[in-house]
Scaffold this active site. Structure first.
Site, PDB file in Angstrom:
ATOM      1  N   ASP A   1      89.150  -9.056  44.946  1.00  0.00           N
ATOM      2  CA  ASP A   1      89.325  -7.805  45.683  1.00  0.00           C
ATOM      3  C   ASP A   1      88.125  -6.893  45.418  1.00  0.00           C
ATOM      4  OD1 ASP A   1      91.884  -8.688  46.219  1.00  0.00           O
ATOM      5  OD2 ASP A   1      92.718  -7.629  44.486  1.00  0.00           O
TER       6      ASP A   1
HETATM    7  N1  URA Z   1      94.307 -11.245  41.761  1.00  0.00           N
HETATM    8  C1  URA Z   1      94.217 -10.051  42.350  1.00  0.00           C
HETATM    9  O1  URA Z   1      95.190  -9.358  42.533  1.00  0.00           O
HETATM   10  N2  URA Z   1      92.992  -9.633  42.732  1.00  0.00           N
HETATM   11  C2  URA Z   1      91.875 -10.350  42.544  1.00  0.00           C
HETATM   12  O2  URA Z   1      90.793  -9.902  42.901  1.00  0.00           O
HETATM   13  C3  URA Z   1      91.999 -11.596  41.933  1.00  0.00           C
HETATM   14  C4  URA Z   1      93.225 -12.030  41.557  1.00  0.00           C
END
Ligand code: URA
Length: 228
Positions: free
Chosen positions: A97
């Site tokens: 993310d």
């Molecule tokens: N899990 C998440 O919630 N976000 C990420 O970026 C990676 C794993």
């Protein structure tokens, strides 16, 4: 074939073909579904023979605030802004993310990418998480056993309490899947929220002394271990 040779994603390859830039045995082919016989046909892109691209495997320590996409319509920074121009197409293996930092592998090896992201192969990903509330042991146990998310139950995870403050818990969680926003949604499923998320490990590869925002090539034995 174009995408396997590292020219671009399958969508980009289709665009290149539609643009009339590809010749198969001397003839322009504008149909991306045209059948190519690897033994007999010669493929040229922009007049040059299509050579197999050198396989590239990079490990990036992504800072928060960067998108794991090539380009953003809103002009926000992407992980490609952190890479020098390699002269070849590489894609991120899975996604982090925008607000997640940590390890991200980029490669032009589609088979390798598939192996790493397919939950069947169970490559582990470890995250350091800071939660918005202090979590009880019972909540950590729920995360371990698996919680039910909108897209189904999660597989068992390894979860370790790292430390607590009055209002927060820091924990380390290792999962073998990579669903969209999985760790954030898991923590929400036990009634808290993620304040900070760092991917500290992919399989046996840790951040080590890689500075944030920088990348390095994966070593051959690291690639082999990931494929095991
Ligand atoms: N899990 C998440 O919630 N976000 C990420 O970026 C990676 C794993």
């Amino acid at each position: 074939m174009l995408s396997k040779a590292g020219v671009g994603s399958r969508t980009e390859a289709r665009r290149i073909i539609h643009a009339g830039r590809v010749k198969v045995s001397g003839r322009v082919v504008e149909n991306p579904d045209h059948w190519v016989d690897l033994e007999r046909d010669r493929v040229h892109l922009d007049g040059k023979p299509l050579a197999a691209q050198k396989k590239t495997y990079l490990l990036l320590y992504k800072p928060a605030g960067y998108l794991t996409t090539r380009a953003d319509p809103e002009g926000r920074p992407t992980v490609y802004d952190l890479l020098e121009d390699l002269g070849r197409w590489i894609f991120p293996v899975g996604r982090l993310d925008r607000e997640t930092s940590g390890l991200l592998i980029l490669t032009n090896d589609t088979q390798f990418g598939e192996r790493l992201t397919n939950p069947r192969h169970g490559v582990t990903k470890t995250y350091l998480v800071k939660t918005a509330t202090r979590l009880e042991d019972a909540e950590l146990e729920k995360l371990r056993r698996g919680v039910v998310l909108a897209d189904g139950p999660t597989l068992p995870a390894e979860v370790q309490r790292v430390r607590d403050s009055v209002k927060h818990t820091w924990l380390e969680i290792t999962i073998r899947e990579g669903r969209n926003r999985q760790v954030r949604r898991m923590v929400e499923a036990v009634g808290s929220k993620v304040l900070k998320l760092v991917r500290t490990r992919i399989g046996s590869i840790g951040i080590g002394d890689l500075p944030i925002g920088r990348y390095r090539e994966l070593k051959l034995d690291e690639i082999r271990k990931l494929l095991k």
